[in-house]
Each structure stands twice: as C-alpha cells, then as structure tokens.
Write a protein that holds these residues in place. Structure first.
Motif, PDB file in Angstrom:
ATOM      1  N   GLN A  10      18.503  13.983 -21.542  1.00  0.00           N
ATOM      2  CA  GLN A  10      18.039  12.936 -22.451  1.00  0.00           C
ATOM      3  C   GLN A  10      18.874  12.914 -23.737  1.00  0.00           C
ATOM      4  O   GLN A  10      19.218  11.842 -24.242  1.00  0.00           O
ATOM      5  CB  GLN A  10      16.569  13.150 -22.790  1.00  0.00           C
ATOM      6  CG  GLN A  10      15.623  12.861 -21.630  1.00  0.00           C
ATOM      7  CD  GLN A  10      14.164  12.924 -22.051  1.00  0.00           C
ATOM      8  OE1 GLN A  10      13.783  12.410 -23.101  1.00  0.00           O
ATOM      9  NE2 GLN A  10      13.339  13.567 -21.241  1.00  0.00           N
ATOM     10  N   VAL A  11      19.209  14.097 -24.265  1.00  0.00           N
ATOM     11  CA  VAL A  11      20.046  14.146 -25.470  1.00  0.00           C
ATOM     12  C   VAL A  11      21.428  13.591 -25.169  1.00  0.00           C
ATOM     13  O   VAL A  11      22.010  12.861 -25.988  1.00  0.00           O
ATOM     14  CB  VAL A  11      20.144  15.585 -26.010  1.00  0.00           C
ATOM     15  CG1 VAL A  11      21.107  15.643 -27.191  1.00  0.00           C
ATOM     16  CG2 VAL A  11      18.783  16.092 -26.437  1.00  0.00           C
ATOM     17  N   LEU A  32      32.044  18.043 -18.719  1.00  0.00           N
ATOM     18  CA  LEU A  32      31.070  18.330 -19.774  1.00  0.00           C
ATOM     19  C   LEU A  32      29.977  19.234 -19.222  1.00  0.00           C
ATOM     20  O   LEU A  32      29.548  19.081 -18.080  1.00  0.00           O
ATOM     21  CB  LEU A  32      30.448  17.037 -20.309  1.00  0.00           C
ATOM     22  CG  LEU A  32      29.367  17.211 -21.384  1.00  0.00           C
ATOM     23  CD1 LEU A  32      29.463  16.112 -22.428  1.00  0.00           C
ATOM     24  CD2 LEU A  32      27.956  17.222 -20.793  1.00  0.00           C
ATOM     25  N   ALA A  33      29.530  20.170 -20.079  1.00  0.00           N
ATOM     26  CA  ALA A  33      28.368  21.001 -19.756  1.00  0.00           C
ATOM     27  C   ALA A  33      27.745  21.447 -21.067  1.00  0.00           C
ATOM     28  O   ALA A  33      28.407  21.488 -22.106  1.00  0.00           O
ATOM     29  CB  ALA A  33      28.770  22.216 -18.917  1.00  0.00           C
ATOM     30  N   TRP A  34      26.460  21.750 -21.030  1.00  0.00           N
ATOM     31  CA  TRP A  34      25.801  22.336 -22.208  1.00  0.00           C
ATOM     32  C   TRP A  34      25.674  23.828 -21.971  1.00  0.00           C
ATOM     33  O   TRP A  34      25.220  24.283 -20.927  1.00  0.00           O
ATOM     34  CB  TRP A  34      24.445  21.687 -22.472  1.00  0.00           C
ATOM     35  CG  TRP A  34      23.579  21.514 -21.253  1.00  0.00           C
ATOM     36  CD1 TRP A  34      22.715  22.417 -20.706  1.00  0.00           C
ATOM     37  CD2 TRP A  34      23.491  20.339 -20.419  1.00  0.00           C
ATOM     38  NE1 TRP A  34      22.092  21.884 -19.600  1.00  0.00           N
ATOM     39  CE2 TRP A  34      22.547  20.605 -19.397  1.00  0.00           C
ATOM     40  CE3 TRP A  34      24.106  19.079 -20.458  1.00  0.00           C
ATOM     41  CZ2 TRP A  34      22.218  19.678 -18.425  1.00  0.00           C
ATOM     42  CZ3 TRP A  34      23.783  18.159 -19.483  1.00  0.00           C
ATOM     43  CH2 TRP A  34      22.844  18.463 -18.480  1.00  0.00           C
ATOM     44  N   LEU A  66      21.982  21.644 -29.973  1.00  0.00           N
ATOM     45  CA  LEU A  66      21.138  20.726 -29.210  1.00  0.00           C
ATOM     46  C   LEU A  66      19.665  21.150 -29.227  1.00  0.00           C
ATOM     47  O   LEU A  66      18.776  20.303 -29.117  1.00  0.00           O
ATOM     48  CB  LEU A  66      21.638  20.645 -27.771  1.00  0.00           C
ATOM     49  CG  LEU A  66      23.096  20.195 -27.624  1.00  0.00           C
ATOM     50  CD1 LEU A  66      23.519  20.223 -26.164  1.00  0.00           C
ATOM     51  CD2 LEU A  66      23.294  18.790 -28.208  1.00  0.00           C
ATOM     52  N   MET A  67      19.424  22.454 -29.381  1.00  0.00           N
ATOM     53  CA  MET A  67      18.058  22.965 -29.434  1.00  0.00           C
ATOM     54  C   MET A  67      17.679  23.380 -30.854  1.00  0.00           C
ATOM     55  O   MET A  67      16.691  24.058 -31.065  1.00  0.00           O
ATOM     56  CB  MET A  67      17.912  24.144 -28.469  1.00  0.00           C
ATOM     57  CG  MET A  67      16.494  24.487 -28.056  1.00  0.00           C
ATOM     58  SD  MET A  67      15.644  23.224 -27.112  1.00  0.00           S
ATOM     59  CE  MET A  67      16.409  23.426 -25.514  1.00  0.00           C
ATOM     60  N   ARG A  68      18.502  22.990 -31.831  1.00  0.00           N
ATOM     61  CA  ARG A  68      18.255  23.272 -33.249  1.00  0.00           C
ATOM     62  C   ARG A  68      18.074  24.773 -33.524  1.00  0.00           C
ATOM     63  O   ARG A  68      17.335  25.188 -34.400  1.00  0.00           O
ATOM     64  CB  ARG A  68      17.047  22.486 -33.754  1.00  0.00           C
ATOM     65  CG  ARG A  68      17.305  20.986 -33.788  1.00  0.00           C
ATOM     66  CD  ARG A  68      16.111  20.159 -34.221  1.00  0.00           C
ATOM     67  NE  ARG A  68      15.453  20.633 -35.425  1.00  0.00           N
ATOM     68  CZ  ARG A  68      15.921  20.451 -36.669  1.00  0.00           C
ATOM     69  NH1 ARG A  68      17.073  19.810 -36.866  1.00  0.00           N
ATOM     70  NH2 ARG A  68      15.235  20.907 -37.718  1.00  0.00           N
ATOM     71  N   GLY A  69      18.769  25.604 -32.730  1.00  0.00           N
ATOM     72  CA  GLY A  69      18.709  27.041 -32.929  1.00  0.00           C
ATOM     73  C   GLY A  69      17.557  27.730 -32.233  1.00  0.00           C
ATOM     74  O   GLY A  69      17.461  28.963 -32.271  1.00  0.00           O
TER      75      GLY A  69
END
Length: 285
Positions: A39-40, A78-80, A98-101
């Motif tokens: 989603q992000v 691309l990968a996270w 992406l997870m704000r830490g």
C-alpha cells in the motif's frame, strides 16, 4: 506531412517509454505485513506523478539473494528491506523509514512451554543464554550479535515451524506489527506459539525501499512520492489507519514491558540525520 507523422509517432511512443516498471519479489506465503508495504509503494508511486506498473515476481528467496538480484536489476528492481551500510552503498536507498522506526522495537515469539524460562530475564546478558533466530541475510542479525546475543539464521519460511516444534531455537525477535500479525494469521497452524509478555528489545532501525542501481528514475520517483505523501498527510493517514499497525501500537500501550536497549553501530549518518517527523516517538536514533 512527414514532420507531423514523425511527431505523432513520437507522442504515441512516449507512454510506453515513460511508464515505470516496478518489479517486486512476491513470496509464495507472504507475511501479513506485506500488504502494508504494498500500500505504501502504491501511494508513493501515485504521488510521484509517474505512470507505473507494479509487477509481482514469484520468489521464495532469502533477503541476501534478493539483494543480489536487486544489484543486477533482474528479475526484481525494488524490495523493502531493513537497512544496512552495505545495502545503502551497493543499492539505491529511498531514505524514508516505511515503518517510522517501529521495526527497531522487537517482541519475542516463543514456544508456550518455554515461557517460565524467560520470566527471570532482566538483561541482554541473561537473554544471551538463549538462542534467537532471524532470516538469512537480514540486516539486524549483526546488531543483535553485536549486543552479545546468540543468534542463528534460517529461512524465514521455516522459523515459525522450528519454534512451534521447540527445535534448534528459543525465540524469534519480531517487530510488534510482524509478531501480532503473524500470530493472528498463523496461530491455528502453529498453536504452541505466543508472544513473550515482558521484554521489549529496541535499537535504532529503519526499513527502506531499496532500488536497483539500474533504475535510478524509480528511486527518484519514490523519494519524491513519499515526501509528497508526508507533506499532504496521506502517508500518516495510511500508517495510522492500517489495522496491523493500529492494533500492535494499542497492544503495546496497554502492556508494561521491560525495554532492553541495543546499539546499532551500522546505522549510517544519512539515516541518523533524517528529519524527526519521519520517526515514531521513541524510535528516533
């Protein structure tokens, strides 16, 4: 007439040339939090203003192998992944956590039969008597080992089964979002698993989109799109409304956990220098 025809042909060819092809790894059994990153990714690409296509590529490889593929630019670009100085040097990092830490906060997934063994643990030194496990190639293995913890590596797809059988490993450090989501989704399959109720590990950590060096335009588009999403509030709306994140944060607020701090010496200066608004309170390096 020929000039007009050439102009028309050029115009018609532009969309195919301009469209971003975003090739991402798609594991056969994607963990529940995979949906959040998708989603992000979609939000960032929409905000970038670039036409795009997201192409999931079926892959059941370790993060180490996926990083190698990213470096080549095929079959994924691309990968996270959790960041590391090596990844930031060899790949193109999109430096927005992406997870704000929250990925730096870790609860422990354990076998229910072992709960009493963890009850006396008050320090990292005492936790080092147990064997933790992470996925092969995960960036935080060295952080955990650097804190003196005993950490082994295994394929992500086998870890929950190992814990459920009480074989080879004792605990699995996971971010709250990952742990609560996986337990809810796979609790019936692995009925012996539980989240250890007392301990909370923390170290400064970020999950980024990493892009192949062969696709700099994609990295630029994602950086632009994420910054725009932050500025107009759509990133925070997605973060705060996503069920897994909302549930895990609510759960942690209700619990009183003993926080054990770890140092992350591999965190780059570029990550440490990110604006404060990118981090969840208490997670900023």
């Amino acid at each position: 007439m020929n000039k007009v025809l050439l102009l028309l042909l050029a115009l018609f060819s532009l969309p195919a040339q301009a469209r971003l092809a975003v090739n991402i790894p798609q594991p056969e059994q994607a963990p529940p939090h995979h949906d959040y990153y998708r989603q992000v990714l979609t939000l960032a690409l929409e905000k970038s203003g670039e036409p795009f296509t997201i192409n999931p590529v079926p892959l059941n490889e370790s993060q180490f192998r996926i990083a190698q593929m990213l470096f080549r630019g095929t079959p994924v670009n691309l990968a996270w992944m959790g960041t590391s100085s090596e990844y930031e040097q060899k790949l193109l990092p999109v430096r927005v956590p992406l997870m704000r830490g929250l990925s730096g906060f870790r609860v422990l997934l354990i076998n229910q039969s072992r709960q009493q063994e963890f009850s006396p643990v008050q320090s990292l030194a005492e936790l080092a008597a147990f064997t933790g496990v992470q996925g092969i190639g995960w960036s935080d293995i060295e952080v955990l080992k650097g804190a003196g913890l005993n950490i082994s590596a295994a394929r992500r797809s086998t870890i929950l089964d190992m814990l459920n059988r009480n074989q080879h490993v004792d605990y699995y450090p996971r971010s709250p979002v990952e742990a609560f989501g996986e337990l809810r989704a796979q609790g019936e399959q692995y009925p012996q698993l539980m989240i250890e109720p007392r301990l909370l590990l923390h170290y400064p950590f970020a999950v980024y989109f990493f892009v192949s060096p062969e696709a700099p335009r994609l990295a630029e588009a994602l950086q632009r799109g994420l910054e725009r999403a932050y500025n107009d509030g759509s990133f925070m709306a997605l973060f705060e409304q996503h069920p897994l994140i909302r549930t895990s944060l609510q759960q942690l607020q209700l619990e009183r956990r003993q926080r054990l701090e770890l140092v992350n010496p591999d965190l780059t200066e570029a990550t440490r220098a990110l604006p404060e608004h990118y981090w969840h309170p208490g997670a900023r390096p």
